[in-house]
Write a protein that holds these residues in place. Structure first.
Motif, PDB file in Angstrom:
ATOM      1  N   THR A  41       0.834  -1.208   0.000  1.00 12.99           N
ATOM      2  CA  THR A  41       0.000   0.000   0.000  1.00 12.99           C
ATOM      3  C   THR A  41       0.867   1.256   0.000  1.00 12.99           C
ATOM      4  O   THR A  41       0.651   2.179  -0.790  1.00 12.99           O
ATOM      5  N   TRP A  46      -0.117  17.050  -8.136  1.00 14.12           N
ATOM      6  CA  TRP A  46      -1.159  16.130  -7.679  1.00 14.12           C
ATOM      7  C   TRP A  46      -1.302  14.920  -8.596  1.00 14.12           C
ATOM      8  O   TRP A  46      -1.773  13.856  -8.188  1.00 14.12           O
ATOM      9  N   LEU A  62      -4.444   6.828  -1.722  1.00 11.13           N
ATOM     10  CA  LEU A  62      -4.365   7.846  -0.669  1.00 11.13           C
ATOM     11  C   LEU A  62      -5.598   7.792   0.226  1.00 11.13           C
ATOM     12  O   LEU A  62      -5.485   7.900   1.457  1.00 11.13           O
ATOM     13  N   GLU A  63      -6.770   7.598  -0.378  1.00 13.86           N
ATOM     14  CA  GLU A  63      -7.999   7.489   0.414  1.00 13.86           C
ATOM     15  C   GLU A  63      -7.931   6.285   1.349  1.00 13.86           C
ATOM     16  O   GLU A  63      -8.345   6.373   2.518  1.00 13.86           O
ATOM     17  N   LYS A  64      -7.419   5.183   0.853  1.00 13.43           N
ATOM     18  CA  LYS A  64      -7.288   3.975   1.676  1.00 13.43           C
ATOM     19  C   LYS A  64      -6.413   4.244   2.893  1.00 13.43           C
ATOM     20  O   LYS A  64      -6.740   3.849   4.021  1.00 13.43           O
ATOM     21  N   LEU A 122      -5.624   7.282   4.300  1.00 14.01           N
ATOM     22  CA  LEU A 122      -6.201   8.283   5.202  1.00 14.01           C
ATOM     23  C   LEU A 122      -7.386   7.721   5.983  1.00 14.01           C
ATOM     24  O   LEU A 122      -7.552   8.035   7.175  1.00 14.01           O
ATOM     25  N   ILE A 123      -8.196   6.894   5.324  1.00 14.36           N
ATOM     26  CA  ILE A 123      -9.322   6.268   6.038  1.00 14.36           C
ATOM     27  C   ILE A 123      -8.800   5.372   7.159  1.00 14.36           C
ATOM     28  O   ILE A 123      -9.294   5.409   8.291  1.00 14.36           O
ATOM     29  N   ILE A 133       0.049   4.533  -3.387  1.00 15.89           N
ATOM     30  CA  ILE A 133      -0.164   5.957  -3.104  1.00 15.89           C
ATOM     31  C   ILE A 133       0.320   6.839  -4.248  1.00 15.89           C
ATOM     32  O   ILE A 133      -0.357   7.784  -4.644  1.00 15.89           O
ATOM     33  N   ILE A 147      -5.301   8.639  -6.113  1.00 16.95           N
ATOM     34  CA  ILE A 147      -6.314   9.049  -5.144  1.00 16.95           C
ATOM     35  C   ILE A 147      -6.881   7.860  -4.373  1.00 16.95           C
ATOM     36  O   ILE A 147      -7.085   7.929  -3.149  1.00 16.95           O
ATOM     37  N   GLU A 148      -7.137   6.733  -5.057  1.00 16.83           N
ATOM     38  CA  GLU A 148      -7.723   5.580  -4.366  1.00 16.83           C
ATOM     39  C   GLU A 148      -6.800   5.068  -3.268  1.00 16.83           C
ATOM     40  O   GLU A 148      -7.248   4.738  -2.169  1.00 16.83           O
TER      41      GLU A 148
END
Length: 328
Positions: A64, A121, A129-131, A133-134, A69, A126-127
């Protein structure tokens, strides 16, 4: 190998070592505070479990961090170097001040800051990074809730027990601490594995992202050595400043923390051991009596959590700018 790549590997291992020092308190604080084990024995057991963890539970978190990322083709070794330098500086600062801030947040913040300055950016996936941060922000809430529920259930099941049950909880902490140390080792050491493997891919030494065995071994060894030394200021913060921790509190908070961290590890979610353990301790204290918890200390730690990502992102951006001025 290039000098920059060697510097990246050395700094990554230094970060791993400091992570062990920084986060050792999370694993052993409640066990030491409740007098389940002596400090040195607790740290030694934890260090061994930290070393074994990555070999038992795989490298999903490393994949990950290093693969999901950012796009490896769009970043350079200098980007990784800046991210590591900012995370190390932040860890040293918070260690000196005795704040149990998140090494994971520091690394992710540094990574984001240097990548955005270097490649924009568009380089961030994004997917992935979302994983990340969540996992980082939801896990403390889950830790609080599970800690609360475990203590309530434990009190319900043992309400008629004699005071000798404290001895049972004290001895049980050895098992729960071992589980927590294994989960910590496999989650936190993998972050450094992902960084080093990403650097090897970026430098052209690996054709695809796959964590080499030697990277697993050295990263596990460095976090174990850091844990063995321990972070005594942070142990005092986590072990006594929230409230006076009893054996049942240590048992419940360790069990909750281990469950959350291990579940996140198995799905590849990097979490902050500091956040999860701290929130589990607060959840356990709240389950007994809300005013038992010294919420002022909790607020100070929460402020450090919220500050870490933006602070390390800005620091990494500045470090990257300095690097490209002096490194060809």
């Amino acid at each position: 190998m290039s000098i920059t790549l060697i510097a990246v590997i050395v700094l990554a291992l230094a970060f791993d070592f400091l992570n062990g020092i920084h986060d050792s308190s999370n694993v052993v604080a409640t066990m030491i505070s409740s007098r389940a084990l002596s400090p040195r024995l607790a740290l030694g057991m934890t260090a061994l479990a930290n070393f074994v963890g990555p070999f038992v539970f795989g490298v999903a978190v490393a994949n990950t961090i290093g693969h999901e990322i950012v796009s490896a083709e769009s970043i350079s070794e200098n980007v990784i170097l800046a991210a590591l330098m900012s995370a190390i500086v932040w860890n040293l600062l918070t260690w000196y001040l005795g704040f149990p801030s998140s090494s994971s947040h520091a690394l992710i913040g540094g990574f984001m800051g240097s990548v955005m300055i270097a490649a924009g950016w568009g380089a961030i996936q994004i997917e992935g990074l979302e994983k990340v941060l969540i996992a980082l922000f939801v896990s403390p809430i889950v830790g609080f809730l599970i800690g609360y529920l475990i203590l309530r259930l434990t009190i319900l099941l043992s309400w008629n027990a004699s005071p000798r049950i404290n001895s049972v909880f004290r001895k049980s902490q050895v098992l729960t601490a071992l589980a927590l140390a294994l989960s910590h080792g496999t989650n936190d050491a993998q972050k450094t594995m992902g960084i080093i493997t990403l650097a090897l891919v970026t430098g052209g030494y690996l054709s695809t992202f796959a964590v080499p065995t030697w990277v697993i071994v050295v990263c596990a060894l460095m976090i174990a050595l850091g844990t063995m030394l321990g972070g005594w200021k942070l142990i005092r913060t986590l072990g006594g400043k929230f409230y006076k921790i009893r054996p049942v509190d240590g048992f419940a908070s360790q069990l909750a923390s281990a469950g959350v961290i291990l579940a996140a590890t198995l799905v590849g979610g990097p979490v902050s051991t500091t956040q999860v353990v701290s929130s589990a301790i607060m959840g356990v204290g709240t389950a007994e009596r809300a005013n038992k918890v010294r919420w002022g200390v909790a607020q100070e730690i929460a402020a450090a959590w919220l500050l870490t990502i933006p602070a390390t992102a800005l620091l990494a951006a500045g470090v990257y700018w300095l690097i490209i001025q002096f490194v060809p």
